[in-house]
Design a protein around this motif. Structure first.
Motif, PDB file in Angstrom:
ATOM      1  N   ASN A  16      30.505  31.469  31.301  1.00  0.00           N
ATOM      2  CA  ASN A  16      31.751  32.193  31.037  1.00  0.00           C
ATOM      3  C   ASN A  16      32.938  31.515  31.705  1.00  0.00           C
ATOM      4  OD1 ASN A  16      30.238  34.044  29.614  1.00  0.00           O
ATOM      5  ND2 ASN A  16      30.310  35.613  31.199  1.00  0.00           N
ATOM      6  N   TYR A  17      32.764  31.078  32.952  1.00  0.00           N
ATOM      7  CA  TYR A  17      33.845  30.384  33.649  1.00  0.00           C
ATOM      8  C   TYR A  17      34.237  29.105  32.930  1.00  0.00           C
ATOM      9  CZ  TYR A  17      34.369  33.169  37.898  1.00  0.00           C
ATOM     10  OH  TYR A  17      34.656  34.162  38.793  1.00  0.00           O
ATOM     11  N   HIS A  18      33.233  28.337  32.514  1.00  0.00           N
ATOM     12  CA  HIS A  18      33.539  27.086  31.822  1.00  0.00           C
ATOM     13  C   HIS A  18      34.259  27.352  30.499  1.00  0.00           C
ATOM     14  CE1 HIS A  18      31.719  24.395  34.645  1.00  0.00           C
ATOM     15  NE2 HIS A  18      30.562  25.030  34.580  1.00  0.00           N
ATOM     16  N   THR A  19      33.824  28.353  29.770  1.00  0.00           N
ATOM     17  CA  THR A  19      34.471  28.707  28.510  1.00  0.00           C
ATOM     18  C   THR A  19      35.903  29.165  28.753  1.00  0.00           C
ATOM     19  OG1 THR A  19      32.350  29.355  27.560  1.00  0.00           O
ATOM     20  CG2 THR A  19      34.323  30.214  26.477  1.00  0.00           C
ATOM     21  N   THR A  20      36.085  30.000  29.776  1.00  0.00           N
ATOM     22  CA  THR A  20      37.427  30.485  30.117  1.00  0.00           C
ATOM     23  C   THR A  20      38.323  29.330  30.545  1.00  0.00           C
ATOM     24  OG1 THR A  20      36.554  32.630  30.773  1.00  0.00           O
ATOM     25  CG2 THR A  20      38.724  32.042  31.629  1.00  0.00           C
ATOM     26  N   ASN A  21      37.792  28.445  31.380  1.00  0.00           N
ATOM     27  CA  ASN A  21      38.572  27.282  31.812  1.00  0.00           C
ATOM     28  C   ASN A  21      39.042  26.464  30.624  1.00  0.00           C
ATOM     29  OD1 ASN A  21      38.418  27.836  34.525  1.00  0.00           O
ATOM     30  ND2 ASN A  21      36.753  26.414  34.924  1.00  0.00           N
TER      31      ASN A  21
END
Length: 104
Positions: free
Chosen positions: A89-94
Motif C-alpha cells: 500500500n505504501y509503495h502504491t501510494t508513493n
C-alpha cells in the motif's frame, strides 16, 4: 510516509518494512519449536507424579501452552501478511503521489 526527498518524491523505507515482515515470519516459524521446549520436562514431571492430581494438572497446563503457542503463531502469520500488504500500500501510494506531483 516520509517527507519529500531531495527529488521531491515522498518515500517509505521499504527495506525497513521488509525487515519487519521478515522478523514476524521468523518469529512465526520459530514459535512451534520454542513452544515444544516445555514438552520433555513437563512430561517427565507428569510421569514422575503418576497417580497424583498434579500429573493431570501438568498435562492440562501443557495442552493449554500448546494451544496458546498455536494462537500466537497464527497471529504472527496474520501480522506478517498485514505488514506485506501495508508495504504494498505504501509503495502504491508513493507512486500515486509521485505521479500527481509530476510537473507537466
Amino acid at each position: 510516509m516520509g517527507t519529500p526527498t531531495g527529488s521531491g518524491q515522498f518515500s517509505v523505507n521499504g527495506q525497513a518494512m521488509k525487515g519487519a515482515q521478515s522478523a514476524l515470519n521468523g518469529m512465526a516459524m520459530d514459535s512451534p519449536t520454542i513452544g515444544a521446549l516445555a514438552d520433555e520436562s513437563t512430561n517427565a514431571a507428569a510421569t514422575a507424579h503418576k497417580g497424583w492430581e498434579s500429573a493431570a494438572a501438568l498435562r492440562a497446563a501443557l495442552a493449554e501452552w500448546h494451544e496458546q503457542v498455536e494462537q500466537l503463531t497464527a497471529r504472527l502469520h496474520r501480522n506478517s501478511a498485514a505488514m506485506e500488504q501495508t508495504t504494498l500500500n505504501y509503495h502504491t501510494t508513493n507512486q500515486s503521489i509521485a505521479d500527481l506531483l509530476k510537473v507537466k
